[in-house]
Structure formats: structure tokens, C-alpha cells
Design a protein around this motif. Structure first.
Motif, PDB file in Angstrom:
ATOM      1  N   ASN A  76     -64.178  41.759  63.379  1.00 20.56           N
ATOM      2  CA  ASN A  76     -65.434  41.280  62.798  1.00 20.56           C
ATOM      3  C   ASN A  76     -66.161  40.356  63.774  1.00 20.56           C
ATOM      4  N   THR A  83     -65.553  43.230  55.501  1.00 21.85           N
ATOM      5  CA  THR A  83     -64.358  44.062  55.284  1.00 21.85           C
ATOM      6  C   THR A  83     -64.777  45.486  55.587  1.00 21.85           C
ATOM      7  N   HIS A  85     -64.465  49.186  53.611  1.00 24.02           N
ATOM      8  CA  HIS A  85     -64.059  49.988  52.454  1.00 24.02           C
ATOM      9  C   HIS A  85     -64.154  51.456  52.845  1.00 24.02           C
ATOM     10  N   GLY A  97     -60.295  47.415  50.897  1.00 26.59           N
ATOM     11  CA  GLY A  97     -61.361  46.677  51.579  1.00 26.59           C
ATOM     12  C   GLY A  97     -62.321  45.910  50.691  1.00 26.59           C
ATOM     13  N   GLY A  99     -63.254  42.516  49.393  1.00 24.91           N
ATOM     14  CA  GLY A  99     -62.993  41.097  49.623  1.00 24.91           C
ATOM     15  C   GLY A  99     -62.840  40.358  48.305  1.00 24.91           C
ATOM     16  N   GLN A 103     -58.093  42.163  49.231  1.00 19.72           N
ATOM     17  CA  GLN A 103     -57.731  41.441  50.448  1.00 19.72           C
ATOM     18  C   GLN A 103     -58.621  40.214  50.554  1.00 19.72           C
ATOM     19  N   PRO A 105     -61.457  38.219  52.385  1.00 19.57           N
ATOM     20  CA  PRO A 105     -62.520  38.648  53.299  1.00 19.57           C
ATOM     21  C   PRO A 105     -62.138  38.306  54.738  1.00 19.57           C
ATOM     22  N   VAL A 106     -62.516  39.172  55.673  1.00 21.58           N
ATOM     23  CA  VAL A 106     -62.221  38.928  57.087  1.00 21.58           C
ATOM     24  C   VAL A 106     -63.296  37.979  57.616  1.00 21.58           C
ATOM     25  N   PHE A 112     -58.621  42.595  60.946  1.00 24.58           N
ATOM     26  CA  PHE A 112     -57.743  43.099  59.887  1.00 24.58           C
ATOM     27  C   PHE A 112     -57.333  44.510  60.254  1.00 24.58           C
ATOM     28  N   TYR A 114     -56.279  48.073  59.191  1.00 25.93           N
ATOM     29  CA  TYR A 114     -56.239  49.032  58.086  1.00 25.93           C
ATOM     30  C   TYR A 114     -55.320  50.183  58.465  1.00 25.93           C
ATOM     31  N   GLU A 130     -68.425  43.473  51.644  1.00 26.77           N
ATOM     32  CA  GLU A 130     -68.819  42.074  51.531  1.00 26.77           C
ATOM     33  C   GLU A 130     -70.309  42.062  51.784  1.00 26.77           C
TER      34      GLU A 130
END
Ligand code: C2O
Ligand code: CU
Length: 463
Positions: A76, A83, A85, A97, A99, A103, A105-106, A112, A114, A130
Motif C-alpha cells: 500500500n 485492502t 477484495h 479483504g 477492512g 482483516q 485495514p492495511v 498484506f 493474500y 476501504e
């Protein structure tokens, strides 16, 4: 840079210059999907500031294979939390994904990993979950293609990512993301529609070629009703899931709400120089979005292929409606019409689910303070009646599951295919059904992303 196969490079440059492809075979480990600000020439030479995955909007076409592990490391580089998705994939909950729900939020500057194994082949896509009302229309979205173990024979497999942008005449992206006006009306509609980031691209095809078109509506709020001039291509999959041979066609136009996908098979039979336009018929003036042009002297073969393509079904459990548990989702709120500005006052949710303000989903924590719409036991069959008592269409998306349409209040026969997002017209009532077989907390929300942010969101839990 991920390596591209020769075929992918050729397809990428010949067909659609802007669309980079990342093939399964060449996917480096770990593959990094990086969200960051970028600039892009959407309107001719004018540069537009966008937010993009790996420097380009739409992001790279990710290709993987059914039943094989897929991994992407999300970096990010935005100034906001985000995130990813994986829209439509029936994956494990922790990789969904969302937030604040599946998980944390990044954060800006964070990462993160996946990793999931897609159970279904088909056409899917990815986008942040997000601030999606801002992150998606700024350019964060891309195609995720899950190939069949033995893909059907086609000459070209073309991914067409369709979205719209709200731009000034000199290419500056309009601000006002998440405005009360867009939230209470049709959402953030753009004024420039692109296919793979280009306005009205020309896609070269050969006579007698068989083309698989994968259409993805990544718009923030725009509904598409698509026609291909002169022919009716065969619809072979909707929202990633293959159609049964008896499913019939899609009628006069192919309806794709925000989030929907369709796979079409097209056999090109025109003469050299002929072109077939992809046209959007929704709302007034038909608009040409792209053109397939038979510009090559060669033909692919001596005549069009006759044998139809039939995709193998994915392992989605068919809901038996007789033993279903019924739930309801009544949608109210929003502006009464185009001119109604009363909802612009205030700051709270604009939309209600079952008479109560829905979840304000801007990301961050929200699960604990909002009760679920329902809880299901594992493998329980759910029949959910959606009632749109608002003046606006809503594209209702269910995470982690695909559903069938089992009843329409307008008396029309329900289309016999699977969906993960169902477009409800104003006044429409419809019952959907699915087997809740994927444990975890899953969102149900409108995919008009401004509506989602203004209360058209809730969740359900599968034990
Ligand atoms: Cu495509 Cu909940 O989103
Ligand atoms: Cu909506």
C-alpha cells in the motif's frame, strides 16, 4: 517486472495497448500488487492523476488457474489505508479483504499477503474495500481471470474492463468523492467511459476467429446494457459461473450492474474491414464503447467454427428452495427523485435496511457496532427477499457466495444462472437463494459505492 509470455505480449500490444497481463505461468513469487498514485493519459495527451495498481488503471490482468494456489503481496503506497477484495471469488474469509471485518485495514506504507485457492474458474476482479467510493473511481481495479483446467479453444481471450471517470475537459479528475449528492442519488457517475483505460478502442480481429470476450463492469455506479452490433454472441458465463446449455440468451441487451461480469463467445463472420461496435444502450443515446474490426487480410480458417462451447460447471451447491430459511432486506431512503435535495442535509446514513440505518462502511471497525442481518448454520439454505422501495437502482452484492434468483415479483421468469451481484431496479422485489457453506463474516452491500458508504451495507455470518 513480471515476465510476459510471447502470446500475452502480442495480445497486449496488438489488441489493447494499455492492458498489461500477468500470466499464471510467469507469475513471480511473491507477485507484488502495489497501489500508488500515478498519472495516465485518459483524454488524449492530457495527463490525469489516478491511483493505480502497478502504475496503470485498470491494473494488470491477473491470471491463475482453478484449484491452484494464488498469492499476491499487496503493497500500500497510498496515503490512506486500503485492502484488496477479490470480487466474486468464494475464498476463505480471512482473504476477503474487508477492512474491519475480515482483516485490519492495511495502513499507508503497509503490506498484506493474500493467498487463496480459487474453487471456481471464471471472470472475476479485484478492488480495494476501504474508502472504495474514492479508491475505485480514482483507478484501483483490475481483472482476475481464473482459467479452467482445460480452457476451451478460442483464438483470442479478450478481457474488457469497463469503467467511467468523472473528468474535466482538460482531464482533471473531479474531486467530491463521497458527496452527499452522489450518495443520495445515482452514485458517482462519470462522464468518460473507457474500455481497458481507452476511449472507444479498436480491437483487431480476424475473419472466422472465435473470440471469448470477458466483460467486467468496474464502474462506481454506472449500469451497462450492452449490445454487439449485428450479432448476438453466446453468453457462456455470468458473474464467473458457467451457464447451463438450456439457459437461453440474455434478451435484447446484456445487463451489467457495477460489479457484474459476463463471458461471451463470438464467431466473426464479417467481411474484411467490417466492424462490430460494443454499444451501451442504457439511458437514452446509444454509446459506442469499443469496436472489433476485421482489419486483417488473413482469415483464421475457412469458415466459422460450428461446435458450441460448453463450460464445465463450477462446484457451487444448488440451493433447494423448499428447505430454505427466509430472510428479508427492505431497502428505503435516498432522494425521492433527481431534483430532491433534502437528503443533502445532515451527516448520517441516507439509506435504510429493514427500517434502520445500514452500516456506514468507510472501512475501519464497524462489525461490532452493527448487528448482522442474519446468522446461518453451515450449509443452511438461505432465501433472501430483496425489496427495493427507493427511487434508484441498486446492485446488491453478496460476499463469499454465489446465489440463484428464485422469484421475481414482476412475474418474469428468473434468469437461470448464478450471480454474486444482482441489479435491482427501482420498485423491484426479488428473492435470491444460496447455500451458506462458507464460514465467516460476509458483507452484503450495494455496489454503487457511494450508496454503500451511506448506509447500504450490512453483513451475515456463517458459523
Ligand atoms: Cu466488489 Cu464488497 O465488493
Ligand atoms: Cu445502491
Amino acid at each position: 517486472m513480471p515476465k510476459l509470455s510471447r502470446r500475452q505480449v502480442l495480445a497486449g500490444t496488438a489488441a489493447i495497448g494499455l492492458l498489461p497481463r500477468v500470466g499464471n505461468a510467469a507469475l513471480p513469487t511473491p507477485f507484488v500488487l502495489r497501489a500508488a498514485p500515478a498519472t495516465q493519459g485518459i483524454l488524449g495527451g492530457n495527463r490525469t492523476d489516478v491511483w493505480a495498481f502497478n502504475g496503470i488503471a485498470p491494473g494488470p490482468v491477473l491470471r491463475t488457474r482453478q484449484g491452484q494456489p494464488f498469492a499476491a503481496s499487496f503493497a500500500n503506497n497510498l496515503a490512506h489505508s486500503s485492502t484488496v477484495h477479490w470480487h466474486g471469488i468464494r475464498l476463505v474469509n480471512a482473504m476477503d479483504g474487508v477492512g474491519g471485518m475480515t482483516q485490519a485495514p492495511v495502513p499507508a506504507g503497509g503490506a498484506f499477503d493474500y493467498a487463496f485457492t480459487p474453487p471456481d474458474a471464471g471472470t472475476y476482479w479485484y478492488h480495494p474495500h476501504e474508502m472504495s467510493y474514492e479508491q475505485v473511481p480514482r483507478g484501483l481495479f483490475g481483472a482476475l481471470i481464473v482459467e479452467e483446467p482445460n480452457p476451451p479453444q478460442v483464438d483470442q481471450d479478450l478481457v474488457l474492463v469497463i469503467n467511467d471517470w468523472r473528468l474535466s475537459a482538460d482531464g482533471v479528475m473531479a474531486g467530491s468523492f463521497g458527496s452527499r449528492h452522489d450518495q443520495a442519488h445515482a452514485g458517482r457517475l462519470g462522464n468518460v467511459i473507457t474500455v481497458n483505460g481507452e476511449i472507444n478502442p479498436v480491437i483487431p480481429v480476424k475473419r472466422f476467429e472465435r473470440v471469448r470476450l470477458r466483460l467486467i463492469n468496474c464502474s462506481t455506479a454506472r449500469i451497462l446494457e450492452l449490445r454487439l452490433d449485428g450479432t448476438q454472441p453466446k453468453l457462456i458465463a455470468y458473474d464467473g459461473q458457467p451457464l447451463a446449455p438450456t439457459s437461453g440468451g440474455y434478451g435484447a441487451a446484456l445487463l451489467l450492474g457495477p460489479g457484474n461480469r459476463a463471458d461471451l463467445i463470438l464467431d466473426l463472420t464479417g467481411e474484411r474491414g467490417a466492424s462490430q461496435a460494443l454499444v451501451d444502450m442504457r439511458g437514452g443515446e446509444p454509446r459506442v464503447l469499443a469496436r472489433l474490426v476485421l482489419d486483417s487480410a488473413e482469415q483464421a480458417r475457412d469458415g466459422a467454427l460450428a461446435a458450441p462451447i460448453q463450460l464445465a460447471a463450477n462446484p457451487v451447491p444448488m440451493p433447494g428452495i423448499d428447505k430454505a430459511t427466509s430472510h428479508e432486506l427492505l431497502m428505503t431512503g435516498g432522494a425521492a427523485d433527481e431534483r430532491d435535495m433534502s437528503a443533502l442535509m445532515g451527516t448520517g446514513p441516507i439509506w435504510n435496511f429493514n427500517g434502520k440505518p445500514g452500516m456506514m462502511h468507510h472501512g475501519g471497525a464497524m462489525v461490532s457496532d452493527h448487528p448482522p442481518l442474519f446468522r446461518a448454520t453451515r450449509a443452511e439454505t438461505i432465501a433472501l427477499t430483496l425489496e427495493n422501495r427507493t427511487a434508484w437502482p441498486h446492485a446488491m452484492h453478496l460476499h463469499g457466495h454465489h446465489f440463484r434468483l428464485v422469484r421475481r415479483a414482476d412475474g418474469k421468469p428468473p434468469q437461470p444462472w448464478w450471480w454474486d451481484t444482482y441489479l435491482m431496479e427501482p420498485g423491484e422485489t426479488a428473492t435470491i437463494a444460496f447455500v451458506a457453506d462458507n464460514p465467516g463474516r460476509w458483507m452484503i452491500h450495494c455496489h454503487m459505492l457511494d450508496h454503500q458508504a451511506a448506509g447500504m451495507a450490512t453483513w451475515f455470518e456463517v458459523a
